[in-house]
Design a protein around this motif. Structure first.
Motif, PDB file in Angstrom:
ATOM      1  N   GLY A 116       0.791  -1.229   0.000  1.00 55.07           N
ATOM      2  CA  GLY A 116       0.000   0.000   0.000  1.00 55.07           C
ATOM      3  C   GLY A 116       0.821   1.276   0.000  1.00 55.07           C
ATOM      4  N   ILE A 117       2.144   1.171   0.179  1.00 62.81           N
ATOM      5  CA  ILE A 117       2.958   2.388   0.230  1.00 62.81           C
ATOM      6  C   ILE A 117       3.116   2.928  -1.202  1.00 62.81           C
ATOM      7  CG2 ILE A 117       5.232   3.328   0.796  1.00 62.81           C
ATOM      8  CD1 ILE A 117       5.379   1.121   2.981  1.00 62.81           C
ATOM      9  N   GLY A 118       2.588   4.111  -1.438  1.00 61.03           N
ATOM     10  CA  GLY A 118       2.603   4.659  -2.797  1.00 61.03           C
ATOM     11  C   GLY A 118       1.279   4.467  -3.516  1.00 61.03           C
ATOM     12  N   ARG A 177      -0.964   7.539  -4.458  1.00 65.19           N
ATOM     13  CA  ARG A 177      -0.638   8.248  -5.702  1.00 65.19           C
ATOM     14  C   ARG A 177      -0.992   7.408  -6.934  1.00 65.19           C
ATOM     15  NH1 ARG A 177       4.018   8.000  -8.571  1.00 65.19           N
ATOM     16  NH2 ARG A 177       5.009   6.735  -6.961  1.00 65.19           N
ATOM     17  N   LEU A 178      -0.825   6.090  -6.818  1.00 72.72           N
ATOM     18  CA  LEU A 178      -0.928   5.248  -8.010  1.00 72.72           C
ATOM     19  C   LEU A 178      -2.295   4.599  -8.233  1.00 72.72           C
ATOM     20  CD1 LEU A 178       2.583   3.579  -7.926  1.00 72.72           C
ATOM     21  CD2 LEU A 178       1.599   4.811  -9.873  1.00 72.72           C
ATOM     22  N   ALA A 179      -3.163   4.647  -7.222  1.00 75.23           N
ATOM     23  CA  ALA A 179      -4.447   3.941  -7.353  1.00 75.23           C
ATOM     24  C   ALA A 179      -5.226   4.425  -8.583  1.00 75.23           C
ATOM     25  CB  ALA A 179      -5.272   4.114  -6.077  1.00 75.23           C
ATOM     26  N   GLU A 193      -7.315   3.319 -13.980  1.00 74.96           N
ATOM     27  CA  GLU A 193      -7.516   3.727 -15.383  1.00 74.96           C
ATOM     28  C   GLU A 193      -6.862   2.755 -16.350  1.00 74.96           C
ATOM     29  OE1 GLU A 193      -6.360   7.788 -16.444  1.00 74.96           O
ATOM     30  OE2 GLU A 193      -7.542   8.391 -14.688  1.00 74.96           O
ATOM     31  N   ALA A 194      -5.743   2.174 -15.921  1.00 72.34           N
ATOM     32  CA  ALA A 194      -5.022   1.233 -16.789  1.00 72.34           C
ATOM     33  C   ALA A 194      -5.754  -0.108 -16.897  1.00 72.34           C
ATOM     34  CB  ALA A 194      -3.605   1.013 -16.241  1.00 72.34           C
ATOM     35  N   GLY A 195      -6.675  -0.370 -15.960  1.00 70.90           N
ATOM     36  CA  GLY A 195      -7.427  -1.629 -16.054  1.00 70.90           C
ATOM     37  C   GLY A 195      -7.308  -2.524 -14.841  1.00 70.90           C
ATOM     38  N   LEU A 196      -6.614  -2.049 -13.800  1.00 73.09           N
ATOM     39  CA  LEU A 196      -6.550  -2.863 -12.577  1.00 73.09           C
ATOM     40  C   LEU A 196      -7.963  -2.992 -11.996  1.00 73.09           C
ATOM     41  CD1 LEU A 196      -4.430  -4.219 -10.634  1.00 73.09           C
ATOM     42  CD2 LEU A 196      -4.656  -2.179  -9.222  1.00 73.09           C
ATOM     43  N   ASP A 197      -8.331  -4.220 -11.615  1.00 67.83           N
ATOM     44  CA  ASP A 197      -9.686  -4.429 -11.097  1.00 67.83           C
ATOM     45  C   ASP A 197      -9.754  -4.271  -9.583  1.00 67.83           C
ATOM     46  OD1 ASP A 197     -11.079  -5.107 -13.564  1.00 67.83           O
ATOM     47  OD2 ASP A 197      -9.723  -6.827 -13.609  1.00 67.83           O
ATOM     48  N   ARG A 198      -8.766  -4.797  -8.876  1.00 65.00           N
ATOM     49  CA  ARG A 198      -8.855  -4.706  -7.411  1.00 65.00           C
ATOM     50  C   ARG A 198      -7.482  -4.916  -6.777  1.00 65.00           C
ATOM     51  NH1 ARG A 198      -8.515  -8.875  -4.717  1.00 65.00           N
ATOM     52  NH2 ARG A 198      -8.397 -10.892  -5.743  1.00 65.00           N
ATOM     53  N   VAL A 199      -7.433  -4.696  -5.468  1.00 62.64           N
ATOM     54  CA  VAL A 199      -6.157  -4.826  -4.737  1.00 62.64           C
ATOM     55  C   VAL A 199      -6.330  -5.668  -3.476  1.00 62.64           C
ATOM     56  CG1 VAL A 199      -5.032  -2.665  -5.426  1.00 62.64           C
ATOM     57  CG2 VAL A 199      -6.618  -2.650  -3.505  1.00 62.64           C
ATOM     58  N   VAL A 233     -11.145   5.005  -5.652  1.00 64.06           N
ATOM     59  CA  VAL A 233     -11.163   4.896  -7.121  1.00 64.06           C
ATOM     60  C   VAL A 233     -11.848   3.604  -7.586  1.00 64.06           C
ATOM     61  CG1 VAL A 233      -9.092   6.315  -7.319  1.00 64.06           C
ATOM     62  CG2 VAL A 233      -8.866   3.825  -7.352  1.00 64.06           C
ATOM     63  N   GLY A 234     -12.378   2.826  -6.647  1.00 57.16           N
ATOM     64  CA  GLY A 234     -13.203   1.677  -7.037  1.00 57.16           C
ATOM     65  C   GLY A 234     -12.450   0.375  -7.258  1.00 57.16           C
ATOM     66  N   LEU A 235     -11.257   0.241  -6.681  1.00 50.38           N
ATOM     67  CA  LEU A 235     -10.507  -1.031  -6.812  1.00 50.38           C
ATOM     68  C   LEU A 235     -11.079  -2.037  -5.809  1.00 50.38           C
ATOM     69  CD1 LEU A 235      -6.904   0.421  -7.246  1.00 50.38           C
ATOM     70  CD2 LEU A 235      -8.350  -0.613  -9.010  1.00 50.38           C
ATOM     71  N   ARG A 236     -12.342  -2.384  -5.990  1.00 54.38           N
ATOM     72  CA  ARG A 236     -13.074  -3.156  -4.983  1.00 54.38           C
ATOM     73  C   ARG A 236     -13.391  -4.565  -5.453  1.00 54.38           C
ATOM     74  NH1 ARG A 236     -16.880   1.370  -4.853  1.00 54.38           N
ATOM     75  NH2 ARG A 236     -15.862   3.038  -3.715  1.00 54.38           N
TER      76      ARG A 236
END
Ligand code: SAM
Length: 329
Positions: A99-101, A104-106, A111-117, A151-154
């Motif tokens: 989670g560090i960073g 800024r990057l979420a 936007e690039a297409g990551l779905d979740r974390v 940002v919805g990375l859920r």
């Protein structure tokens, strides 16, 4: 397809983007860190993208998880996620991170297409965070979690490893925190994958102990076990649901029979199990001019040899030479 000799099919690819990390969690590595892989040994972004493409477009991979080390340290991460999202059929794309960073990057990652974390969080106490990870970064982790949610990375999932005498009393506060924020918490039993080889079974907080602690404060009911499939976590509804908590009993409640995972290390080795003692070198093949067909063939052969189970309970068990950070958790 990536099928082993027991008929299990690997569809969930974990790709390690780097073995470096900006934390020094005691269950993973010593305070001074490790000898990181020299840059020429790491797969380049293009090499990673090529292998992911072969996995998705030829070998039936449906989920791609980027991990490490700390994957947010990899400069080309957004580029790699963008390329992964363009493969068809489009895989689910997730990230395991400290989670560090992420604050800024979420946004760029979503936007690039990551779905979740999945974000690792072992404590809510700043002093315990320092004791556990040798870095004073708890606020950055919490900010990263909040940004991922925003940002919805859920579903935002949280991974916690409990350790005896360190953070074992935090099971209940961590669950309360995650319920309050709408994150899905998963407790992971500590596995023998630390670089220092300091893991001791009697120090591990078992799935039974974790559930015992939670049951004192919440009413847990097993979520439909028929739905579990290949998921490592046993899921429980909290106080009747709909919110849930997961327990990953990798050691005491192994789930190898349903395992659908395969890993590629940051230096391009296929590992068919976290605990594998053998690897298959795709990097040498890639750099030796192998065609996509050759690479797919090597990858299939590597999965075919997967063992029935991780064997931690076997008296002949040997901890793999690579620690978790160099495998990709
Ligand atoms: N740096 C990222 C992170 O912290 O999530 C990704 C890599 S880390 C190796 C992935 C996950 O493995 C983390 O959730 C971490 O807690 C877990 N992990 C590391 N060593 C472990 C161990 N010995 N037993 C159980 N889980 C471990």
């Amino acid at each position: 397809m990536l099928v082993d000799s027991f008929g299990r099919m690997a569809t969930d690819l974990r790709v390690s983007l780097t073995d470096r990390c900006n934390l020094r969690c005691t269950y993973c590595m010593p305070p001074e860190g490790l000898d990181w892989l020299p840059k020429p040994e790491l797969l380049t972004a293009d090499e990673i993208i090529r292998l992911v493409g072969i996995g998705v477009e030829r070998l039936g991979i449906t989920e791609v998880r980027f991990t490490g080390g700390e994957p947010l340290l990899r400069r080309e991460l957004v580029e790699i996620v963008t390329a992964t999202a363009a493969f068809g059929p489009r895989p689910q794309i997730s990230l395991t991170t400290n989670g560090i960073g992420l604050a800024r990057l979420a946004g760029p990652l979503a936007e690039a297409g990551l779905d979740r974390v999945n974000v690792s969080l072992d404590t809510l106490d700043a002093a315990t965070f320092v004791r556990l990870s040798h870095r004073d970064r708890l606020p950055d982790v919490l900010a990263g979690l909040a940004a991922a949610d925003r940002v919805g990375l859920r579903p935002v999932k949280v991974n916690t490893v409990l350790m005896r005498g360190v953070n074992e009393d935090e099971a209940v506060p961590l669950l309360r925190y995650c319920l309050d924020k709408g994150y899905e918490l998963r407790f992971i039993e500590q596995m023998p994958l630390d670089a220092q080889h300091g893991w001791q079974r009697e120090n591990m907080i078992t799935a039974d102990e974790i559930l015992g602690r939670l049951n004192g404060a919440f009413e847990l009911t097993e979520d439909d076990p028929g739905e579990r499939g290949s998921a490592p976590a046993e899921l429980f509804l909290v106080d009747g649901g709909p919110q849930r908590v997961g327990v990953i009993g990798s050691v005491t409640r192994p789930f190898c029979g349903a395992c659908d995972r395969v890993r590629i290390t940051a230096d391009g080795q296929v590992r068919n199990c976290l605990f594998a003692t053998e690897e298959s070198d795709l990097r040498a093949a890639l750099r030796g001019g192998a065609t996509d067909d050759d690479l797919a063939e090597r990858w299939m052969a590597a999965v075919r040899g997967k063992k029935a189970g991780h064997g931690i309970d076997d008296p002949a068990f040997l901890q793999p030479a690579r620690p978790m950070s160099a495998i990709g958790g």
